[in-house]
Design a protein around this motif. Structure first.
Motif, PDB file in Angstrom:
ATOM      1  N   LYS A   1       1.055  -6.496   0.743  1.00 27.60           N
ATOM      2  CA  LYS A   1       1.991  -7.596   1.017  1.00 27.60           C
ATOM      3  C   LYS A   1       1.498  -8.895   0.393  1.00 27.60           C
ATOM      4  O   LYS A   1       2.279  -9.657  -0.173  1.00 27.60           O
ATOM      5  CB  LYS A   1       2.182  -7.777   2.525  1.00 27.60           C
ATOM      6  N   GLU A   2       0.205  -9.152   0.509  1.00 31.76           N
ATOM      7  CA  GLU A   2      -0.359 -10.364  -0.088  1.00 31.76           C
ATOM      8  C   GLU A   2      -0.259 -10.331  -1.606  1.00 31.76           C
ATOM      9  O   GLU A   2       0.054 -11.337  -2.240  1.00 31.76           O
ATOM     10  CB  GLU A   2      -1.823 -10.526   0.321  1.00 31.76           C
TER      11      GLU A   2
ATOM     12  N   LEU B   1      -7.964   0.049   1.455  1.00 26.95           N
ATOM     13  CA  LEU B   1      -7.352  -0.739   0.397  1.00 26.95           C
ATOM     14  C   LEU B   1      -8.242  -1.935   0.060  1.00 26.95           C
ATOM     15  O   LEU B   1      -8.840  -2.534   0.952  1.00 26.95           O
ATOM     16  CB  LEU B   1      -5.981  -1.249   0.835  1.00 26.95           C
TER      17      LEU B   1
ATOM     18  N   ALA C   1      -7.009  -4.685  -1.458  1.00 24.86           N
ATOM     19  CA  ALA C   1      -6.183  -5.862  -1.186  1.00 24.86           C
ATOM     20  C   ALA C   1      -4.948  -5.433  -0.397  1.00 24.86           C
ATOM     21  O   ALA C   1      -4.440  -4.332  -0.580  1.00 24.86           O
ATOM     22  CB  ALA C   1      -5.760  -6.525  -2.483  1.00 24.86           C
ATOM     23  N   ASP C   2      -4.465  -6.323   0.451  1.00 29.13           N
ATOM     24  CA  ASP C   2      -3.257  -6.059   1.222  1.00 29.13           C
ATOM     25  C   ASP C   2      -2.055  -6.079   0.274  1.00 29.13           C
ATOM     26  O   ASP C   2      -1.824  -7.083  -0.403  1.00 29.13           O
ATOM     27  CB  ASP C   2      -3.112  -7.129   2.305  1.00 29.13           C
TER      28      ASP C   2
END
Length: 103
Positions: free
Chosen positions: A81-82, A76, A78-79
């Motif tokens: 959740k972030e 991924l 970007a995370d």
């Protein structure tokens, strides 16, 4: 039996349909598909894989059934959740600004 092997980048994807013998594993299907020729960044030894969006722990032991699609996952960017947290904070700030402007 017929199975598929799939890999996708943000700008490109490839789904390869191939005929494999019974008792073929996910790993063997990836190798036989030749998808690494199209996407050399794939390392079948370490790449996470799944079948129809459900992760499999050991592709070398997971035997495929007729019609299944092996998906090779990429890391991924970007995370998730972030990303959700940033989006929520942005929406909250926008709502507060609109409420302040309405007063």
């Amino acid at each position: 039996m017929i199975v598929e092997v799939a890999f996708a980048l943000p700008t490109e994807q490839k789904i390869i349909s191939l005929n494999v013998p019974d008792e073929c594993t996910a790993y063997e299907a990836v190798i036989k598909s030749g998808i690494v020729d199209f996407f050399p960044e794939i390392d079948p030894e370490t790449a996470p894989m799944g079948i129809f969006a459900k992760a499999i722990k050991n592709p070398k032991e997971t035997v495929l059934r007729e019609g299944q699609r092996v998906e090779i996952y990429r890391p991924l960017i970007a995370d998730p959740k972030e990303v959700r947290a940033k989006r929520a904070a942005k929406m909250k700030a926008k709502k507060e600004a609109e409420e302040a402007a309405a007063r």
